[in-house]
Design a protein around this motif. Structure first.
Motif, PDB file in Angstrom:
ATOM      1  N   LEU A   1       6.760   3.693  62.901  1.00 34.87           N
ATOM      2  CA  LEU A   1       5.680   5.019  62.680  1.00 34.87           C
ATOM      3  C   LEU A   1       6.604   6.148  62.781  1.00 34.87           C
ATOM      4  CD1 LEU A   1       2.258   4.022  64.388  1.00 34.87           C
ATOM      5  CD2 LEU A   1       2.808   3.971  61.750  1.00 34.87           C
ATOM      6  N   GLU A   2       7.427   6.090  63.820  1.00 31.47           N
ATOM      7  CA  GLU A   2       8.325   7.113  64.096  1.00 31.47           C
ATOM      8  C   GLU A   2       9.355   7.479  62.784  1.00 31.47           C
ATOM      9  OE1 GLU A   2      11.942   8.402  67.225  1.00 31.47           O
ATOM     10  OE2 GLU A   2      10.187   7.015  67.727  1.00 31.47           O
ATOM     11  N   LEU A   3       9.889   6.521  62.282  1.00 30.04           N
ATOM     12  CA  LEU A   3      10.561   6.658  61.029  1.00 30.04           C
ATOM     13  C   LEU A   3      10.158   7.143  59.899  1.00 30.04           C
ATOM     14  CD1 LEU A   3      12.851   3.221  61.225  1.00 30.04           C
ATOM     15  CD2 LEU A   3      13.592   5.601  61.662  1.00 30.04           C
ATOM     16  N   LEU A   4       8.758   6.464  59.596  1.00 25.88           N
ATOM     17  CA  LEU A   4       7.953   7.091  58.617  1.00 25.88           C
ATOM     18  C   LEU A   4       7.472   8.462  58.671  1.00 25.88           C
ATOM     19  CD1 LEU A   4       5.629   3.822  57.949  1.00 25.88           C
ATOM     20  CD2 LEU A   4       7.552   4.703  56.402  1.00 25.88           C
ATOM     21  N   GLN A   5       7.432   8.619  59.858  1.00 22.43           N
ATOM     22  CA  GLN A   5       6.999  10.231  60.114  1.00 22.43           C
ATOM     23  C   GLN A   5       8.232  11.062  60.137  1.00 22.43           C
ATOM     24  OE1 GLN A   5       5.984  11.975  64.167  1.00 22.43           O
ATOM     25  NE2 GLN A   5       3.896  11.443  63.370  1.00 22.43           N
ATOM     26  N   GLU A   6       9.253  10.840  60.628  1.00 22.83           N
ATOM     27  CA  GLU A   6      10.464  11.427  60.042  1.00 22.83           C
ATOM     28  C   GLU A   6      10.814  11.905  58.937  1.00 22.83           C
ATOM     29  OE1 GLU A   6      13.557   9.646  62.662  1.00 22.83           O
ATOM     30  OE2 GLU A   6      12.812  10.435  64.456  1.00 22.83           O
ATOM     31  N   SER A   7      10.691  10.760  57.890  1.00 27.06           N
ATOM     32  CA  SER A   7      10.884  10.578  56.480  1.00 27.06           C
ATOM     33  C   SER A   7       9.782  11.553  55.730  1.00 27.06           C
ATOM     34  CB  SER A   7      11.078   9.353  56.090  1.00 27.06           C
ATOM     35  OG  SER A   7      12.139   8.803  56.776  1.00 27.06           O
ATOM     36  N   GLY A   8       8.764  11.869  56.321  1.00 25.41           N
ATOM     37  CA  GLY A   8       7.874  12.787  55.875  1.00 25.41           C
ATOM     38  C   GLY A   8       6.528  11.898  55.050  1.00 25.41           C
ATOM     39  N   TYR A   9       6.326  10.622  55.517  1.00 25.68           N
ATOM     40  CA  TYR A   9       5.350   9.820  54.973  1.00 25.68           C
ATOM     41  C   TYR A   9       4.121   9.970  55.799  1.00 25.68           C
ATOM     42  CZ  TYR A   9       9.332   7.745  52.221  1.00 25.68           C
ATOM     43  OH  TYR A   9      10.176   7.581  51.312  1.00 25.68           O
ATOM     44  N   THR A  10       2.809   9.747  55.193  1.00 27.60           N
ATOM     45  CA  THR A  10       1.635   9.748  55.928  1.00 27.60           C
ATOM     46  C   THR A  10       1.641   8.082  56.128  1.00 27.60           C
ATOM     47  OG1 THR A  10       0.902  11.398  54.583  1.00 27.60           O
ATOM     48  CG2 THR A  10      -0.902   9.884  55.666  1.00 27.60           C
ATOM     49  N   ALA A  11       1.246   7.785  57.438  1.00 28.17           N
ATOM     50  CA  ALA A  11       1.205   6.387  57.855  1.00 28.17           C
ATOM     51  C   ALA A  11       0.248   6.427  59.126  1.00 28.17           C
ATOM     52  CB  ALA A  11       2.680   5.908  58.458  1.00 28.17           C
ATOM     53  N   ARG A  12      -0.415   5.258  59.303  1.00 33.92           N
ATOM     54  CA  ARG A  12      -1.241   4.918  60.510  1.00 33.92           C
ATOM     55  C   ARG A  12      -0.832   3.553  61.093  1.00 33.92           C
ATOM     56  NH1 ARG A  12      -7.491   5.751  58.986  1.00 33.92           N
ATOM     57  NH2 ARG A  12      -6.855   8.146  59.680  1.00 33.92           N
ATOM     58  N   GLY A  13      -1.071   3.579  62.325  1.00 37.20           N
ATOM     59  CA  GLY A  13      -0.833   2.418  63.083  1.00 37.20           C
ATOM     60  C   GLY A  13      -2.056   1.670  63.601  1.00 37.20           C
ATOM     61  N   LEU A  14      -1.921   0.381  63.540  1.00 31.33           N
ATOM     62  CA  LEU A  14      -2.931  -0.516  63.979  1.00 31.33           C
ATOM     63  C   LEU A  14      -2.609  -1.483  65.135  1.00 31.33           C
ATOM     64  CD1 LEU A  14      -6.221  -0.729  62.885  1.00 31.33           C
ATOM     65  CD2 LEU A  14      -5.588  -2.600  61.862  1.00 31.33           C
ATOM     66  N   ASP A  15      -3.478  -1.666  66.310  1.00 29.76           N
ATOM     67  CA  ASP A  15      -3.032  -2.426  67.245  1.00 29.76           C
ATOM     68  C   ASP A  15      -4.145  -2.621  68.233  1.00 29.76           C
ATOM     69  OD1 ASP A  15      -1.515  -4.041  69.363  1.00 29.76           O
ATOM     70  OD2 ASP A  15       0.172  -3.173  68.153  1.00 29.76           O
ATOM     71  N   ILE A  16      -3.998  -3.861  69.007  1.00 33.19           N
ATOM     72  CA  ILE A  16      -5.275  -4.304  69.838  1.00 33.19           C
ATOM     73  C   ILE A  16      -4.694  -4.110  71.391  1.00 33.19           C
ATOM     74  CG2 ILE A  16      -6.378  -5.853  68.184  1.00 33.19           C
ATOM     75  CD1 ILE A  16      -5.197  -8.387  69.624  1.00 33.19           C
ATOM     76  N   ASN A  17      -3.379  -3.724  71.330  1.00 31.23           N
ATOM     77  CA  ASN A  17      -2.915  -3.708  72.858  1.00 31.23           C
ATOM     78  C   ASN A  17      -3.187  -2.074  73.356  1.00 31.23           C
ATOM     79  OD1 ASN A  17      -0.839  -2.811  75.026  1.00 31.23           O
ATOM     80  ND2 ASN A  17      -0.213  -5.094  74.703  1.00 31.23           N
ATOM     81  N   LYS A  18      -3.964  -2.070  74.460  1.00 35.82           N
ATOM     82  CA  LYS A  18      -4.669  -0.818  74.653  1.00 35.82           C
ATOM     83  C   LYS A  18      -3.322   0.235  75.252  1.00 35.82           C
ATOM     84  CE  LYS A  18      -9.333  -1.755  75.643  1.00 35.82           C
ATOM     85  NZ  LYS A  18      -9.325  -2.835  75.063  1.00 35.82           N
ATOM     86  N   VAL A  19      -2.381  -0.630  76.059  1.00 38.74           N
ATOM     87  CA  VAL A  19      -1.098   0.316  76.547  1.00 38.74           C
ATOM     88  C   VAL A  19      -0.445   0.734  75.380  1.00 38.74           C
ATOM     89  CG1 VAL A  19       0.708  -0.044  78.080  1.00 38.74           C
ATOM     90  CG2 VAL A  19      -1.383  -1.269  78.732  1.00 38.74           C
ATOM     91  N   MET A  20      -0.071  -0.158  74.482  1.00 35.97           N
ATOM     92  CA  MET A  20       0.873   0.333  73.277  1.00 35.97           C
ATOM     93  C   MET A  20       0.261   1.321  72.594  1.00 35.97           C
ATOM     94  SD  MET A  20       2.775  -3.141  71.909  1.00 35.97           S
ATOM     95  CE  MET A  20       3.868  -3.976  72.882  1.00 35.97           C
ATOM     96  N   VAL A  21      -1.253   1.111  72.282  1.00 37.38           N
ATOM     97  CA  VAL A  21      -1.769   2.217  71.550  1.00 37.38           C
ATOM     98  C   VAL A  21      -1.803   3.538  72.261  1.00 37.38           C
ATOM     99  CG1 VAL A  21      -4.232   3.041  70.753  1.00 37.38           C
ATOM    100  CG2 VAL A  21      -3.432   0.581  70.454  1.00 37.38           C
ATOM    101  N   GLU A  22      -1.990   3.703  73.743  1.00 39.12           N
ATOM    102  CA  GLU A  22      -1.874   4.768  74.333  1.00 39.12           C
ATOM    103  C   GLU A  22      -0.228   5.372  74.197  1.00 39.12           C
ATOM    104  OE1 GLU A  22      -3.979   6.541  75.860  1.00 39.12           O
ATOM    105  OE2 GLU A  22      -5.625   5.265  74.894  1.00 39.12           O
ATOM    106  N   GLN A  23       0.662   4.649  74.503  1.00 40.32           N
ATOM    107  CA  GLN A  23       2.061   4.996  74.547  1.00 40.32           C
ATOM    108  C   GLN A  23       2.362   5.656  72.988  1.00 40.32           C
ATOM    109  OE1 GLN A  23       4.507   1.552  75.119  1.00 40.32           O
ATOM    110  NE2 GLN A  23       4.244   1.942  77.558  1.00 40.32           N
ATOM    111  N   SER A  24       1.645   4.902  71.823  1.00 37.90           N
ATOM    112  CA  SER A  24       2.096   5.487  70.539  1.00 37.90           C
ATOM    113  C   SER A  24       1.390   6.739  70.159  1.00 37.90           C
ATOM    114  CB  SER A  24       1.687   4.614  69.460  1.00 37.90           C
ATOM    115  OG  SER A  24       2.486   3.415  69.576  1.00 37.90           O
ATOM    116  N   ARG A  25       0.117   6.850  70.712  1.00 35.81           N
ATOM    117  CA  ARG A  25      -0.526   8.052  70.604  1.00 35.81           C
ATOM    118  C   ARG A  25       0.007   9.227  71.354  1.00 35.81           C
ATOM    119  NH1 ARG A  25      -6.796   5.931  71.386  1.00 35.81           N
ATOM    120  NH2 ARG A  25      -6.797   4.995  69.109  1.00 35.81           N
ATOM    121  N   SER A  26       0.539   8.911  72.571  1.00 37.90           N
ATOM    122  CA  SER A  26       1.270  10.111  73.433  1.00 37.90           C
ATOM    123  C   SER A  26       2.479  10.549  72.683  1.00 37.90           C
ATOM    124  CB  SER A  26       1.797   9.432  74.914  1.00 37.90           C
ATOM    125  OG  SER A  26       2.834   8.460  74.475  1.00 37.90           O
ATOM    126  N   ARG A  27       2.961   9.865  71.737  1.00 40.23           N
ATOM    127  CA  ARG A  27       4.180  10.177  70.866  1.00 40.23           C
ATOM    128  C   ARG A  27       3.822  11.194  69.741  1.00 40.23           C
ATOM    129  NH1 ARG A  27       6.399   4.902  72.692  1.00 40.23           N
ATOM    130  NH2 ARG A  27       8.357   5.472  73.961  1.00 40.23           N
TER     131      ARG A  27
END
Length: 384
Positions: free
Chosen positions: A219-245
Motif C-alpha cells: 500500500l505504501e508503494l502504491l500510494q507513493e506512485s499515485g494509485y488509489t488502493a485499499r487494504g484488507l486484513d483480519i489482524n487487528k494489530v496490523m490494521v491499526e499499524q497500517s491506518r496509523s501510517r
C-alpha cells in the motif's frame, strides 16, 4: 640520504662564494679590463668593503641552514629507529592484537544481536499490551451493560469470538522475524509496479485491493506512485499499524468483503503470501470472487512460497503455523485459468544468493535449482 648530501654540497659551495675575494676574476683579464695588479687589488678591497655586511648575512644564513640540515638528519635517524622498534613490536604482538580485534568484533556482533532481540521483544510486548487493553475495555463495557445482572449467553459469546485475535500481536512479531524487515519487503515488491503501470487501473473508479495487506508495504508503494488502493486484513494489530501510517485499510474477512462488492468494480486484486493460508474450497471461491469483481482489463497478482525449492517446501514453509499447505505454481496457474483469467503466467522470485550455490557440471546445476532456486513465485493473470 642523497637529498641531504646534495644540500651539504650546495651549502659548501655557497659558503665558499661568500668569503672575501682575494683574486681578480680570470674572465676580466682581457681588454679593456687588463688593469695593473695594484689597481686590481684596490678594486677588490673596495668590493670586499662594500659587501662586508652582505657576506656576514650570507654566512649566518648558511650556518643556520647547516644546523637545520643536521637537525633534519638527526630526526630522520630517530624516525627510522622508532619505525624499526614499532615494526618489531607489531611482529611480536600481532597475534595478540588480532585476538583483541576478534574479541571486539564478537562483542559488537553480540551487542547487535541483543539490540535486535530487544527491538523485536519490545514490539511484541507493545502490540500485545494494546491487544490486552482493547479486550479489557470491551470487558468493562459489557460489564457496565449488565451489572448487577450476570452475563447472558450472547455477551459471553462476544468474548469467545475474540479468542482467535489473541495471537495478533504474536503474528506481527513473527512477521518481523521471519518475513523480513519493512525496507526489505518494500524493495522486493517494487518488481510489481511496472505491471500496474501497464494497465489503466489504480484510480478512484477502479481501485486496487490488497488482501492480507499486513504491515502495508505494498500500500505504501502504491500510494507513493499515485494509485488509489485499499487494504484488507483480519489482524487487528496490523490494521491499526497500517491506518496509523495513513493507509485506507478495512478490518474484514476477505470472502465476506469480496461477496459484498458488485461485479467489475476493482482494477486489481493483489495478495502477497496470503493464498497459502486458505483451504482448497475457500481458495476456489476466493479466485471466483476475484474474477467476478475485476473489471475487464483488470489484473490479479498473488505471491506465495515456492514448494519446488526443496528447502522451502520441506522446512521454511512450516515456519508459519498458520500456513495450510504448499501450493505448486502449475496448480495456481490452472485454478486462475479455469476461473476465466487470461494470459496467466508464473514469475519466479527471490533465489538464494550465488554464494550458496555449488560449482560443477549438470548435476550441480540441478542441485542448485532445487535447493537454492527461487524461494517464492507470483502468478499474474488478466480479466478479459
Amino acid at each position: 640520504m642523497s637529498s641531504v648530501n646534495n644540500l651539504k654540497d650546495l651549502l659548501n659551495n655557497a659558503e665558499l662564494r661568500a668569503q672575501p675575494r682575494t683574486k681578480w676574476p680570470g674572465n676580466l683579464n682581457f681588454f679593456p679590463f687588463n688593469l695593473s695588479l695594484r689597481f686590481q687589488n684596490f678594486i677588490l678591497k673596495c668590493i670586499n668593503f662594500l659587501f662586508k655586511d652582505q657576506r656576514e648575512v650570507n654566512l649566518n644564513l648558511i650556518m643556520a641552514l647547516r644546523e637545520s640540515v643536521a637537525l633534519n638528519q638527526q630526526l630522520i635517524e630517530e624516525i627510522t629507529t622508532l619505525r624499526q622498534q614499532l615494526d618489531e613490536y607489531i611482529d611480536k604482538n600481532s597475534s595478540h592484537i588480532q585476538n583483541i580485534d576478534q574479541q571486539l568484533a564478537s562483542v559488537d556482533t553480540h551487542l547487535k544481536k541483543l539490540q535486535d532481540e530487544f527491538i523485536l521483544n519490545d514490539s511484541y510486548l507493545k502490540n500485545d499490551l494494546i491487544q490486552q487493553k482493547r479486550l479489557i475495555e470491551m470487558f468493562l463495557e459489557e460489564s457496565k451493560k449488565r451489572l448487577p445482572e450476570p452475563f447472558n449467553q450472547e455477551q459471553l459469546q462476544t468474548f469467545v469470538n475474540e479468542e482467535p485475535d489473541l495471537l495478533d500481536a504474536f503474528y506481527v512479531a513473527f512477521e518481523d522475524q521471519f518475513r523480513g524487515q519493512r525496507e526489505e519487503i518494500l524493495n522486493r515488491l517494487k518488481v510489481y509496479l511496472p505491471l500496474i503501470a501497464e494497465t489503466n487501473i489504480g484510480n478512484p473508479d477502479f481501485p486496487i485491493l490488497d488482501v492480507g495487506c499486513g504491515r502495508g508495504e505494498w500500500l505504501e508503494l502504491l500510494q507513493e506512485s499515485g494509485y488509489t488502493a485499499r487494504g484488507l486484513d483480519i489482524n487487528k494489530v496490523m490494521v491499526e499499524q497500517s491506518r496509523s501510517r495513513g493507509f485506507d485499510v478495512i478490518e474484514a474477512d476477505v470472502m465476506l468483503y469480496l461477496q459484498s462488492l458488485p461485479d467489475h468494480t476493482l482494477g486489481a486484486v493483489t495478495g502477497f503470501h496470503i493464498i497459502e493460508h486458505l483451504t482448497f474450497p475457500i481458495l476456489m471461491k476466493f479466485f471466483s470472487e476475484v474474477a467476478r469483481t475485476l473489471k475487464p482489463g483488470g489484473l490479479a497478482i498473488f505471491e506465495t512460497p515456492n514448494p519446488q525449492n526443496v528447502l522451502v517446501g520441506s522446512c521454511n514453509f512450516y515456519f508459519d503455523p498458520t500456513h495450510n499447505h504448499p501450493l505448486p505454481s502449475a496448480l495456481i496457474k490452472f485454478m486462475l485459468e479455469i476461473q476465466g483469467l487470461s494470459q496467466v503466467r508464473v514469475i519466479d522470485l527471490h533465489p538464494y544468493p550465488d554464494t550458496y550455490k555449488v560449482s560443477g557440471g549438470e548435476l550441480a546445476e540441478k542441485f542448485n535449482n532445487y535447493f537454492y532456486g527461487p524461494q517464492d513465485y507470483a502468478v499474474v493473470g488478466y480479466k478479459l
